[in-house]
Design a protein around this motif. Structure first.
Motif, PDB file in Angstrom:
ATOM      1  N   GLY A 345       4.633  -2.699  66.046  1.00 34.88           N
ATOM      2  CA  GLY A 345       5.736  -3.047  65.300  1.00 34.88           C
ATOM      3  C   GLY A 345       6.576  -2.193  64.604  1.00 34.88           C
ATOM      4  N   VAL A 346       7.441  -1.603  65.903  1.00 35.11           N
ATOM      5  CA  VAL A 346       8.463  -0.879  65.297  1.00 35.11           C
ATOM      6  C   VAL A 346       9.424  -1.137  65.116  1.00 35.11           C
ATOM      7  CG1 VAL A 346       9.865   0.934  66.111  1.00 35.11           C
ATOM      8  CG2 VAL A 346       7.840   1.177  66.853  1.00 35.11           C
ATOM      9  N   PRO A 347      10.612  -1.694  64.114  1.00 37.46           N
ATOM     10  CA  PRO A 347      11.751  -2.050  63.697  1.00 37.46           C
ATOM     11  C   PRO A 347      12.391  -2.207  64.950  1.00 37.46           C
ATOM     12  CG  PRO A 347      10.854  -0.541  62.224  1.00 37.46           C
ATOM     13  CD  PRO A 347      10.312  -0.384  63.830  1.00 37.46           C
ATOM     14  N   TYR A 348      13.214  -3.191  64.896  1.00 36.74           N
ATOM     15  CA  TYR A 348      13.949  -3.303  65.706  1.00 36.74           C
ATOM     16  C   TYR A 348      13.766  -2.983  67.645  1.00 36.74           C
ATOM     17  CZ  TYR A 348      17.013  -2.739  62.033  1.00 36.74           C
ATOM     18  OH  TYR A 348      17.495  -2.556  60.824  1.00 36.74           O
ATOM     19  N   ILE A 353      11.563 -11.931  72.541  1.00 33.38           N
ATOM     20  CA  ILE A 353      11.777 -13.318  71.867  1.00 33.38           C
ATOM     21  C   ILE A 353      12.873 -13.552  70.972  1.00 33.38           C
ATOM     22  CG2 ILE A 353       9.767 -14.725  70.935  1.00 33.38           C
ATOM     23  CD1 ILE A 353       9.592 -14.524  73.586  1.00 33.38           C
ATOM     24  N   SER A 354      12.632 -12.624  69.850  1.00 25.89           N
ATOM     25  CA  SER A 354      13.207 -11.964  68.579  1.00 25.89           C
ATOM     26  C   SER A 354      14.365 -12.636  68.452  1.00 25.89           C
ATOM     27  CB  SER A 354      12.868 -11.232  67.785  1.00 25.89           C
ATOM     28  OG  SER A 354      11.602 -10.597  67.629  1.00 25.89           O
ATOM     29  N   GLY A 355      14.940 -12.115  69.917  1.00 23.07           N
ATOM     30  CA  GLY A 355      16.506 -11.781  70.561  1.00 23.07           C
ATOM     31  C   GLY A 355      17.045 -11.587  71.591  1.00 23.07           C
ATOM     32  N   ILE A 356      16.916 -12.881  72.538  1.00 18.52           N
ATOM     33  CA  ILE A 356      17.704 -12.834  73.659  1.00 18.52           C
ATOM     34  C   ILE A 356      18.809 -12.038  74.209  1.00 18.52           C
ATOM     35  CG2 ILE A 356      18.127 -13.946  76.006  1.00 18.52           C
ATOM     36  CD1 ILE A 356      16.148 -16.116  75.409  1.00 18.52           C
TER      37      ILE A 356
END
Length: 550
Positions: A345-348, A353-356
Motif C-alpha cells: 500500500g505504498v502511495p503512488y 489498474i489504478s492508472g495505466i
C-alpha cells in the motif's frame, strides 16, 4: 497488506522478476511461500539459488504448465498430440464447468494451498499470443499436396487465435481467487514491445511494424482490461498490475554454449569452394541441398548475458538493445520492489489498474549505471560472440557487418579513408578464412553472406529454418536479392561498404557533438554494439518516443 506472517504464492518464480521477488519476499519473514515454474529442473535451481535467503518459513515447490489440465501440465507444448490438443480446445471453447475448473492445474494449485497473496510473474501475453496465426493463414494458399488437412489446419488456427484462451484463463483465475479467499493478486504484465512503439526494430524478421508484436501488445492490453474488470467485481481480492515498459535485465553473465528456446544453437558452415550462384530469373529453394557434411558436430559458444525471457544476448546485442534511446532496461529488483509497494500500500505505487498511463516502469538511472558494470563483467569474460539472433535478423546483420569492419580495420577513420572496393576485398578474405568463428556464428543463426560479386552466397541448410529467405522458394532476381541483402544477409558488396563509410562518418560527427568517444592513438575504435544502435535509431527510426531529443 502486511507480508510478514502471510502465505504468499509466486507464479513464474524462476524468471528474472520472480526470482528477485522470492528473495525480497523471504526477507520479510512470511509464514509460507509457494513457488512455481514450468519445469521441475527450474524449480530445483530456484530453490538452490534462494537457499541463502531462506528464512524460517516453509517453501513449497510446484511445476508444470498452469494453462492446461493437471494431467497435461508436464507435457512439452511441442509434444502434445491430437488427443491432448482436442482436450485443450474443449477446455477453452466449451462453457466453463466444474469439471474444467477442477481439472485445471492453475485452479487446483491456488485452491489447494489457499494463499493470502498471489503474485503472477508468468508472461501470459507471450504464452498465449505468440503463436504465428499468420503462417496458418498462408497454409490456405499452398498447393493441395503441401497444405495441412482441413481438420488439422482448423485446430491450429483455433489454438493460435489466443483470445479465447486468455478469456478462459481469466475465468479460471477469477474462480480460483474467489474460492481460495485470496486477499490480493498482483500481476507482472508486459507492454508487448518493451515499452517501444510500433517502430520497434527488435523483431523476428517480420515487417515493421511487426504484426506478431502488435498481436502481443494487443493481448497485453486485453489482459490489463480483463484485470481491470476483475478489480470491479464484488467478492474478488484486490487486483493490481505492474507493467514494465522496458527490457528487464539481467539474470546472469557467463561464457559457454548459447541456448535458444531451451536448446543449444547448432553450428553450421558453408562450402567455400562451391558457393551458391545467384542466377537471374531462377528459383531459389533449399530443397535438394545436402549440407550434412557442414552440420558441425558442435554448438555455438560465446559470452552471453542472460536476460530471462529475452534469452541469451551477445555483448554487442546487449549493448545495442540497452543503448540510451533504444529499449534500455530496468533491473528485476526494481520491478520486484514495485510489486511489494503495491502489496504494502505504498502511495503512488506503479499500479496499472489504478492508472495505466501513469503506471508503467520506465528505464532507470540505476540500470544505466549498472549497464557499465554489466559491460565490464562481460569484458572480463573475453567478450567472445557477435550475435545470437534474439533481436531479429536485421540487428544481427548490422552487428556482423560492423564486427567484420572492426576485425579487419579496427578504427573508424581507417574505414572512411579506404575505397569501398578495398573494404569489400579485405572483408571477403577475412570471411573465407578456414574455421572463421564469425562466419559459423552467422550461418548458424540463419544469416547468409553475400560475397562482393553479388552472385556468390554462403549459407547453411539448418534443421529449423526461421528466416524469410530459407522458409519457402523465391525467384532469384535483383529485387529479391536486394530485399534479403537489406534485411537478412551480410552484404559485402562495394555499395554496402560505401554505405557503412557514410554511416560511420555521420555517426562520428554526431558523437563529437554529443558524447565524445575515447580515442586510441588519435583514432576511434569501431564499436559494433554502439554503431548498430545508432543505425537502428537514426536510419530505421526505432528509438523511444521519450528519447527523441538524443
Amino acid at each position: 497488506m502486511e507480508i510478514t506472517g502471510s502465505t504468499v504464492m509466486i507464479l513464474g518464480a524462476y524468471g528474472e522478476v520472480g526470482m528477485a521477488l522470492t528473495k525480497q519476499i523471504l526477507a520479510k519473514n512470511p509464514k509460507k511461500v509457494f513457488v512455481s515454474s514450468l519445469r521441475k529442473e527450474e524449480v530445483e535451481e530456484l530453490l538452490e539459488k534462494i537457499s541463502s535467503y531462506r528464512s524460517l518459513c516453509e517453501i513449497v515447490p510446484f511445476w508444470g504448465n498452469l494453462f492446461v489440465r493437471k494431467d497435461l501440465k508436464d507435457i512439452p507444448s511441442g509434444e502434445l498430440g491430437k488427443r491432448e490438443l482436442s482436450i485443450i480446445l474443449k477446455d477453452s471453447f466449451d462453457d466453463l464447468t466444474e469439471d474444467i475448473l477442477n481439472s485445471s492445474s492453475l485452479f487446483s494449485f491456488i485452491v489447494e494451498y489457499r494463499p493470502e497473496i498471489v503474485i503472477d510473474c508468468i508472461n501470459t501475453a507471450t504464452a498465449l499470443a505468440y503463436t504465428d496465426i499468420y503462417s496458418f493463414y498462408e497454409s490456405f494458399f499452398k498447393p493441395p499436396e503441401a497444405s495441412l488437412s482441413e481438420e488439422t489446419l482448423f485446430s491450429k488456427i483455433l489454438l493460435a487465435s489466443g483470445l479465447p484462451f486468455l478469456v478462459r484463463h481469466i475465468q479460471i483465475l477469477q474462480e480460483a481467487l474467489k474460492r481460495a479467499n485470496v486477499k490480493i493478486y498482483v500481476k507482472v504484465g508486459t507492454t508487448g514491445t518493451g515499452g517501444m512503439g510500433l517502430n520497434i526494430p527488435f523483431t523476428h524478421g517480420e515487417e515493421m511494424p511487426s504484426k506478431l508484436l502488435m498481436m502481443k501488445s494487443a493481448f497485453a492490453g486485453a489482459h490489463s482490461m480483463l484485470l481491470f474488470v476483475m478489480s470491479r467485481t464484488p467478492g474478488l481480492p484486490i487486483i493490481k498490475e505492474v507493467k514494465p515498459a522496458t527490457m528487464i535485465a539481467w539474470k546472469g553473465i557467463a561464457t559457454g554454449t548459447i541456448i535458444r528456446s531451451g536448446k543449444p544453437i547448432k553450428a553450421y558452415d558453408s562450402r567455400l569452394d562451391r558457393p551458391f550462384i545467384l542466377e537471374d530469373n531462377t528459383t531459389f529453394t533449399l530443397e535438394g541441398f545436402d549440407f550434412r557434411d557442414f552440420e558441425k558436430n558442435e554448438f555455438i559458444e560465446g559470452t552471453y548475458i542472460d536476460t530471462g525471457e529475452n534469452g541469451y544476448l551477445s555483448p554487442y546485442e546487449f549493448k545495442a538493445i540497452t543503448e540510451l534511446g533504444l529499449m534500455e532496461f530496468v533491473t528485476p529488483e526494481e520491478v520486484a520492489k514495485a510489486v511489494l509497494d503495491c502489496i504494502e500500500g505504498v502511495p503512488y505505487a506503479k499500479d496499472v489498474i489504478s492508472g495505466i498511463n501513469s503506471s508503467v516502469i520506465g528505464s532507470t538511472y540505476r540500470a544505466g549505471i549498472l549497464r557499465d558494470v554489466a559491460l565490464a563483467e562481460i569484458e572480463s569474460y573475453g567478450g567472445a560472440g557477435f550475435s545470437y539472433g534474439l533481436l531479429g535478423p536485421k540487428v544481427s546483420k548490422l552487428i556482423f557487418e560492423a564486427s567484420i569492419l572492426k576485425i579487419c580495420f579496427t578504427y573508424e577513420e581507417d574505414v572512411i579513408q579506404l575505397s569501398p572496393s578495398e573494404l569489400s576485398r579485405t572483408a571477403e578474405s577475412f570471411i573465407l578464412q578456414k574455421d572463421n568463428p564469425l562466419r559459423k556464428e552467422a550461418l548458424s543463426i540463419g544469416i547468409p553472406i553475400l560475397l562482393p560479386d553479388g552472385k556468390k552466397l554462403l549459407f547453411a541448410k539448418r534443421q529449423i529454418p526461421d528466416k524469410a529467405w530459407e522458409q519457402k522458394p523465391w525467384t532469384i532476381n535483383e529485387e529479391n536479392v536486394e530485399r534479403f541483402a537489406e534485411k537478412e544477409w551480410i552484404d559485402l558488396r562495394d555499395k554496402n561498404m560505401e554505405r557503412w563509410q557514410k554511416r560511420i562518418e555521420t555517426f562520428t560527427k554526431s558523437q563529437i557533438l554529443s558524447f565524445p568517444k575515447p580515442k586510441t592513438q588519435g583514432k576511434t575504435p569501431i564499436d559494433p554494439g554502439k554503431l548498430t544502435a545508432w543505425v537502428l535509431r537514426h536510419e530505421m527510426g526505432g528509438g523511444r518516443v521519450d528519447s527523441y531529443w538524443l
